[in-house]
Design an enzyme around this catalytic site. Structure first.
Site, PDB file in Angstrom:
ATOM      1  N   ARG A   1       0.816  -1.215   0.000  1.00  0.00           N
ATOM      2  CA  ARG A   1       0.000   0.000   0.000  1.00  0.00           C
ATOM      3  C   ARG A   1       0.847   1.262   0.000  1.00  0.00           C
ATOM      4  O   ARG A   1       0.519   2.248  -0.627  1.00  0.00           O
ATOM      5  CB  ARG A   1      -0.925  -0.017   1.219  1.00  0.00           C
ATOM      6  CG  ARG A   1      -1.656   1.287   1.466  1.00  0.00           C
ATOM      7  CD  ARG A   1      -2.763   1.138   2.483  1.00  0.00           C
ATOM      8  NE  ARG A   1      -3.661   0.068   2.112  1.00  0.00           N
ATOM      9  CZ  ARG A   1      -4.231  -0.768   2.971  1.00  0.00           C
ATOM     10  NH1 ARG A   1      -4.002  -0.668   4.250  1.00  0.00           N
ATOM     11  NH2 ARG A   1      -5.041  -1.706   2.547  1.00  0.00           N
ATOM     12  N   TYR A   2       1.950   1.230   0.766  1.00  0.00           N
ATOM     13  CA  TYR A   2       2.817   2.406   0.871  1.00  0.00           C
ATOM     14  C   TYR A   2       4.104   2.138   0.088  1.00  0.00           C
ATOM     15  O   TYR A   2       4.524   0.997  -0.027  1.00  0.00           O
ATOM     16  CB  TYR A   2       3.157   2.658   2.343  1.00  0.00           C
ATOM     17  CG  TYR A   2       1.968   2.929   3.240  1.00  0.00           C
ATOM     18  CD1 TYR A   2       1.315   4.156   3.196  1.00  0.00           C
ATOM     19  CD2 TYR A   2       1.507   1.964   4.135  1.00  0.00           C
ATOM     20  CE1 TYR A   2       0.224   4.416   4.030  1.00  0.00           C
ATOM     21  CE2 TYR A   2       0.427   2.213   4.974  1.00  0.00           C
ATOM     22  CZ  TYR A   2      -0.209   3.441   4.918  1.00  0.00           C
ATOM     23  OH  TYR A   2      -1.269   3.694   5.742  1.00  0.00           O
TER      24      TYR A   2
ATOM     25  N   ARG B   1       7.155   0.187   2.227  1.00  0.00           N
ATOM     26  CA  ARG B   1       6.975  -0.968   3.105  1.00  0.00           C
ATOM     27  C   ARG B   1       5.853  -1.878   2.605  1.00  0.00           C
ATOM     28  O   ARG B   1       4.883  -1.409   2.016  1.00  0.00           O
ATOM     29  CB  ARG B   1       6.707  -0.531   4.543  1.00  0.00           C
ATOM     30  CG  ARG B   1       5.593   0.476   4.734  1.00  0.00           C
ATOM     31  CD  ARG B   1       5.894   1.339   5.974  1.00  0.00           C
ATOM     32  NE  ARG B   1       4.774   2.184   6.373  1.00  0.00           N
ATOM     33  CZ  ARG B   1       4.520   3.368   5.828  1.00  0.00           C
ATOM     34  NH1 ARG B   1       5.238   3.821   4.805  1.00  0.00           N
ATOM     35  NH2 ARG B   1       3.517   4.087   6.271  1.00  0.00           N
TER      36      ARG B   1
ATOM     37  N   CYS C   1      -4.581 -18.069  14.637  1.00  0.00           N
ATOM     38  CA  CYS C   1      -4.282 -17.367  15.894  1.00  0.00           C
ATOM     39  C   CYS C   1      -4.679 -18.304  17.032  1.00  0.00           C
ATOM     40  O   CYS C   1      -5.604 -19.096  16.882  1.00  0.00           O
ATOM     41  CB  CYS C   1      -5.102 -16.083  16.018  1.00  0.00           C
ATOM     42  SG  CYS C   1      -4.677 -14.867  14.781  1.00  0.00           S
TER      43      CYS C   1
ATOM     44  N   CYS D   1      -9.694 -12.643  18.327  1.00  0.00           N
ATOM     45  CA  CYS D   1     -10.259 -11.395  18.865  1.00  0.00           C
ATOM     46  C   CYS D   1     -11.545 -11.094  18.114  1.00  0.00           C
ATOM     47  O   CYS D   1     -11.542 -11.046  16.882  1.00  0.00           O
ATOM     48  CB  CYS D   1      -9.296 -10.242  18.655  1.00  0.00           C
ATOM     49  SG  CYS D   1      -7.580 -10.646  19.031  1.00  0.00           S
TER      50      CYS D   1
ATOM     51  N   CYS E   1     -11.345  -8.479  15.377  1.00  0.00           N
ATOM     52  CA  CYS E   1     -10.286  -8.648  14.365  1.00  0.00           C
ATOM     53  C   CYS E   1     -10.673  -8.004  13.028  1.00  0.00           C
ATOM     54  O   CYS E   1     -11.810  -8.149  12.581  1.00  0.00           O
ATOM     55  CB  CYS E   1     -10.041 -10.139  14.151  1.00  0.00           C
ATOM     56  SG  CYS E   1      -8.838 -10.485  12.848  1.00  0.00           S
TER      57      CYS E   1
ATOM     58  N   ARG F   1      -9.290  -8.864  10.211  1.00  0.00           N
ATOM     59  CA  ARG F   1      -9.147  -9.858   9.130  1.00  0.00           C
ATOM     60  C   ARG F   1     -10.065 -11.048   9.397  1.00  0.00           C
ATOM     61  O   ARG F   1      -9.715 -12.195   9.135  1.00  0.00           O
ATOM     62  CB  ARG F   1      -7.683 -10.287   8.962  1.00  0.00           C
ATOM     63  CG  ARG F   1      -6.782  -9.142   8.550  1.00  0.00           C
ATOM     64  CD  ARG F   1      -5.597  -9.559   7.688  1.00  0.00           C
ATOM     65  NE  ARG F   1      -4.842  -8.369   7.322  1.00  0.00           N
ATOM     66  CZ  ARG F   1      -3.689  -7.999   7.905  1.00  0.00           C
ATOM     67  NH1 ARG F   1      -3.146  -8.758   8.827  1.00  0.00           N
ATOM     68  NH2 ARG F   1      -3.082  -6.889   7.527  1.00  0.00           N
TER      69      ARG F   1
ATOM     70  N   ASP G   1     -11.893  -0.438  12.790  1.00  0.00           N
ATOM     71  CA  ASP G   1     -12.239  -0.448  11.356  1.00  0.00           C
ATOM     72  C   ASP G   1     -13.677  -0.900  11.101  1.00  0.00           C
ATOM     73  O   ASP G   1     -14.245  -1.648  11.889  1.00  0.00           O
ATOM     74  CB  ASP G   1     -11.306  -1.410  10.605  1.00  0.00           C
ATOM     75  CG  ASP G   1      -9.868  -0.910  10.564  1.00  0.00           C
ATOM     76  OD1 ASP G   1      -9.668   0.314  10.610  1.00  0.00           O
ATOM     77  OD2 ASP G   1      -8.952  -1.759  10.492  1.00  0.00           O
TER      78      ASP G   1
ATOM     79  N   ASP H   1      -7.809   4.110   9.969  1.00  0.00           N
ATOM     80  CA  ASP H   1      -7.322   3.475   8.744  1.00  0.00           C
ATOM     81  C   ASP H   1      -8.464   3.640   7.734  1.00  0.00           C
ATOM     82  O   ASP H   1      -9.528   3.031   7.884  1.00  0.00           O
ATOM     83  CB  ASP H   1      -6.974   2.000   9.001  1.00  0.00           C
ATOM     84  CG  ASP H   1      -5.814   1.534   8.141  1.00  0.00           C
ATOM     85  OD1 ASP H   1      -5.569   2.180   7.095  1.00  0.00           O
ATOM     86  OD2 ASP H   1      -5.163   0.527   8.489  1.00  0.00           O
TER      87      ASP H   1
ATOM     88  N   LYS I   1      -3.603   5.169   6.513  1.00  0.00           N
ATOM     89  CA  LYS I   1      -3.897   5.614   7.878  1.00  0.00           C
ATOM     90  C   LYS I   1      -3.895   7.137   7.958  1.00  0.00           C
ATOM     91  O   LYS I   1      -2.993   7.776   7.428  1.00  0.00           O
ATOM     92  CB  LYS I   1      -2.851   5.038   8.832  1.00  0.00           C
ATOM     93  CG  LYS I   1      -2.882   3.502   8.881  1.00  0.00           C
ATOM     94  CD  LYS I   1      -1.726   2.974   9.707  1.00  0.00           C
ATOM     95  CE  LYS I   1      -1.705   1.466   9.755  1.00  0.00           C
ATOM     96  NZ  LYS I   1      -1.206   0.838   8.493  1.00  0.00           N
TER      97      LYS I   1
HETATM   98  C1  LIG Z   1      -0.655  -0.319   8.448  1.00  0.00           C
HETATM   99  C2  LIG Z   1      -0.013  -0.863   7.312  1.00  0.00           C
HETATM  100  C3  LIG Z   1       1.359  -0.724   7.097  1.00  0.00           C
HETATM  101  C4  LIG Z   1       2.268  -0.051   8.115  1.00  0.00           C
HETATM  102  O1  LIG Z   1       2.023   1.292   8.294  1.00  0.00           O
HETATM  103  P1  LIG Z   1       2.820   2.074   9.405  1.00  0.00           P
HETATM  104  O2  LIG Z   1       2.185   3.422   9.436  1.00  0.00           O
HETATM  105  O3  LIG Z   1       4.243   2.095   8.990  1.00  0.00           O
HETATM  106  O4  LIG Z   1       2.654   1.333  10.690  1.00  0.00           O
HETATM  107  C5  LIG Z   1       1.906  -1.222   5.957  1.00  0.00           C
HETATM  108  N1  LIG Z   1       1.151  -1.840   5.024  1.00  0.00           N
HETATM  109  C6  LIG Z   1      -0.168  -1.993   5.184  1.00  0.00           C
HETATM  110  C7  LIG Z   1      -0.934  -2.679   4.135  1.00  0.00           C
HETATM  111  C8  LIG Z   1      -0.797  -1.518   6.339  1.00  0.00           C
HETATM  112  O5  LIG Z   1      -2.110  -1.704   6.496  1.00  0.00           O
HETATM  113  S1  SF4 Z   2      -6.673  -9.176  15.711  1.00  0.00           S
HETATM  114 FE1  SF4 Z   2      -7.113 -10.925  14.355  1.00  0.00          FE
HETATM  115  S2  SF4 Z   2      -5.141 -11.463  13.474  1.00  0.00           S
HETATM  116 FE2  SF4 Z   2      -4.724 -10.208  15.295  1.00  0.00          FE
HETATM  117  S3  SF4 Z   2      -4.499 -11.688  16.987  1.00  0.00           S
HETATM  118 FE3  SF4 Z   2      -6.619 -11.039  16.976  1.00  0.00          FE
HETATM  119  S4  SF4 Z   2      -7.667 -12.589  15.734  1.00  0.00           S
HETATM  120 FE4  SF4 Z   2      -5.481 -12.771  15.305  1.00  0.00          FE
END
Ligand SMILES: *Cc1c(COP(=O)(O)O)cnc(C)c1O
Ligand code: SF4
Length: 370
Positions: free
Chosen positions: A110-111, A114, A123, A127, A130, A132, A291, A328, A335
């Protein structure tokens, strides 16, 4: 003996992480036993568990002080009918458009500098909030060697990528020798400076952070570990020890908290959490607005609530204890930090500030050297 003391009864295996994995609490019978499923709700619960399964470790469950949804631990792990019955407009399974930003399977870019690898969907403790949750219905999987090679190739050919984030699921549940293999493959890429690992193991199964793991990680430094503590009730002798092992092995740590209604949307709770983390050498990094993920809507506070809380912390606790409050943004827009804002306006050479005590302050010389 009441149910809570009975369930938290520590046995001789308590310090062994494998025992906690083997004895994860995950059945509908367990939920019935703790009294949250009445006869009339049973069918609905079956539906709920089919969509969003339930599992947690005896260790994490033992941190509950009450067996109801007003307890911050209970609320984070015990399924609630609201997950299928309460929906706010705009929520969907993948609001951050992670699928759209996947450049090769399980790699999100995305960025510019990174990337994030979704290493597994497993997991130890799921949670309820979560983001995801969309992966939960899939059988447990771990990134294959072939997928890893594709990812390595992508990173190698994109020289701008200086940081690789291992996320999931929980990367610390990947078999340790395979995790080491992944780390070693990434470490060999010359352009990658930093490896970051996002994990909830220090919170839900701190005994898995052993000196052996610390030693292994140390070989691939610089590594940052991003933990996910949400409430001071999660800070125990065991978590302190886990943090100690990591810092003694030269691993830097930061924490991402999710702001959750009924769990931590309260000033004293956050202040206590963030100061404890600072003491454990874990820098509070982000406080996330929850989110818009389907099945988590009942956890979402207003954005104003987050700004109010983060602003109220300013000055009261040290700057090292205060994370950035971020939303986000949907569709993968990234973010967005929101506040606190102590600068009200700049008019020529005069800047008007609000102090941390809420007083107005007139600052002269705002234009600096002209
Ligand atoms: C949050 C996130 C990051 C990391 O972002 P930081 O601001 O550096 O913590 C990198 N890639 C994705 C897809 C993300 O959702
Ligand atoms: S937020 Fe989702 S991915 Fe992260 S520890 Fe909890 S269940 Fe696992």
């Amino acid at each position: 003996m009441n149910k809570l003391t009975e369930l938290s009864n520590k046995n001789s295996n308590w310090s062994k992480w494998k025992w906690h994995i083997k004895n994860r609490l995950k059945s509908i019978e367990f939920l019935e036993y703790i009294g949250i499923i009445s006869q009339s709700l049973k069918e609905k619960f079956k539906l709920l568990l089919k969509r969003y399964h339930f599992a947690t470790t005896p260790y994490y469950f033992s941190l509950c002080k009450r067996l109801d949804y007003t307890d911050p631990i209970f609320r984070q792990i015990i399924p609630s009918i609201e997950e299928i019955e309460f929906n706010l407009p705009g929520s969907n399974p993948d609001p951050l458009a992670e699928e759209k930003y996947s450049v090769t399977p399980h790699l999100i870019h995305r960025y510019p500098d990174r990337v994030l690898i979704v290493t597994t969907n497993f997991c130890a403790s799921y949670c309820r909030h979560c983001n995801r949750k969309r992966f939960w219905s899939e059988k447990p999987w771990v990134l294959s060697k072939r997928e890893l090679e594709q990812i390595i190739f992508y990173i190698k050919t994109n020289k701008h990528i200086r940081e690789v984030i291992l996320s999931g699921g929980d990367p610390f549940f990947i078999n340790q020798s395979y995790l080491e293999y992944i780390l070693s493959r990434i470490r060999r890429i010359k352009t990658v400076e930093v490896i970051r690992i996002g994990t909830r193991v220090p919170v839900v199964l701190p005994m898995k952070i052993t000196p052996i793991l610390g030693k292994m990680l140390k070989r691939y430094r610089p590594i940052w570990i991003n933990t996910h503590f949400n409430h001071p009730q999660e800070i125990t002798k065991e978590t302190e020890k886990a943090a100690d092992i990591l810092s003694l092995h030269g691993i830097a740590m930061a924490n991402q908290t999710v702001l959750l209604k009924g769990v931590n949307d309260d000033l004293n709770t956050l202040a206590q959490l963030f100061t404890s983390l600072e003491r454990m050498l874990i820098k509070p990094y982000y406080l996330f607005h929850c989110d818009s993920v389907s099945g988590t809507d009942h956890f979402r506070t207003s954005i104003e609530k987050g700004i109010e809380l983060i602003s109220a912390l300013e000055g009261k606790i040290g700057g090292l204890c205060i994370p950035k409050f971020v939303v986000d943004l949907p569709n993968g827009a990234g973010k967005a930090p929101c506040g606190p804002n102590f600068l009200e306006k700049i008019d020529g050479d005069i800047a008007i500030f609000k102090t941390w005590e809420g007083k107005k302050f007139v600052y002269k010389g705002a234009q600096g050297a002209t």
